[in-house]
Design a protein around this motif. Sequence first.
Motif, PDB file in Angstrom:
ATOM      1  N   ARG B  97       0.856  -1.189   0.000  1.00 47.86           N
ATOM      2  CA  ARG B  97       0.000   0.000   0.000  1.00 47.86           C
ATOM      3  C   ARG B  97       0.888   1.234   0.000  1.00 47.86           C
ATOM      4  NH1 ARG B  97      -5.253  -1.101   3.799  1.00 47.86           N
ATOM      5  NH2 ARG B  97      -6.201   0.316   2.322  1.00 47.86           N
ATOM      6  N   THR B 104      -4.580   4.654  -1.016  1.00 50.26           N
ATOM      7  CA  THR B 104      -4.661   3.561  -0.066  1.00 50.26           C
ATOM      8  C   THR B 104      -5.056   2.247  -0.709  1.00 50.26           C
ATOM      9  OG1 THR B 104      -6.905   4.280   0.454  1.00 50.26           O
ATOM     10  CG2 THR B 104      -5.145   5.013   1.921  1.00 50.26           C
ATOM     11  N   GLU B 105      -5.064   2.231  -2.045  1.00 54.44           N
ATOM     12  CA  GLU B 105      -5.322   0.940  -2.676  1.00 54.44           C
ATOM     13  C   GLU B 105      -4.193  -0.019  -2.335  1.00 54.44           C
ATOM     14  OE1 GLU B 105      -6.551   3.894  -6.033  1.00 54.44           O
ATOM     15  OE2 GLU B 105      -5.285   3.930  -4.241  1.00 54.44           O
ATOM     16  N   ALA B 106      -4.514  -1.283  -2.327  1.00 55.51           N
ATOM     17  CA  ALA B 106      -3.496  -2.302  -2.101  1.00 55.51           C
ATOM     18  C   ALA B 106      -3.283  -3.041  -3.404  1.00 55.51           C
ATOM     19  CB  ALA B 106      -3.937  -3.266  -1.005  1.00 55.51           C
ATOM     20  N   PHE B 107      -2.050  -3.110  -3.838  1.00 50.53           N
ATOM     21  CA  PHE B 107      -1.711  -3.782  -5.086  1.00 50.53           C
ATOM     22  C   PHE B 107      -0.939  -5.056  -4.783  1.00 50.53           C
ATOM     23  CE2 PHE B 107      -3.276  -0.490  -7.755  1.00 50.53           C
ATOM     24  CZ  PHE B 107      -3.117   0.674  -7.030  1.00 50.53           C
TER      25      PHE B 107
END
Lengths: 111, 117
Positions: B97, B104-107
């Motif tokens: 993140r 705040t996206e999680a990749f």
Amino acid sequence: QKEVEQDPGPLSVPEGAIVSLNCTYSNSAFQYFMWYRQYSRKGPELLMYTYSSGNKEDGRFTAQVDKSSKYISLFIRDSQPSDSATYLCAMSDTGRRALTFGSGTRLQVQP
Amino acid sequence: GAVVSQHPSRVICKSGTSVKIECRSLDFQATTMFWYRQFPKQSLMLMATSNEGSKATYEQGVEKDKFLINHASLTLSTLTVTSAHPEDSSFYICSARGIDKMNTEAFFGQGTRLTVV
């Protein structure tokens, strides 16, 4: 009871159908909501990200969050065979904490 | 979206050996990375949270001495499975993140399929 509930499917629809995928959750502190698509033996791919309540649209995908009902949805319009995958909902209470995942729904779009 | 690179994608090792898996955020800085394990047809199970410059936080039931995590920089975290056994065979996935509060996206990385023979 799991924190995030998601129907595992499988869900089979004909090509062109509108698909509705849903998750319910119990933790009212969740504010960040995401939908991921995962093909077999691959890492999850972020499809949609929503903060707090409301709708978000991106191409054929629409994400909805209803915090009052603790219910989130992902709609896929004009579904394609290439949409066949497992769809995971995920959420967290802060921007730093790990995501809590649903169990995933397997979608099969028949040509 | 942002890119997280995980390497290797597949590894086969002998029982008793150690395996290192790398997770890199290629185009953003990540103070926090997460390591998950996924069994066939099941969802992701969080193993540990990795913070840059500090010790990882492990979930209950995850052996910290077996799954060594190092987060040496804002773009790199490693998971080492020590003295691997066949029951450690699984799909391991990392996630990162961004540090920007608006990002705040999680990749996720591509995942590593570990087979211990």
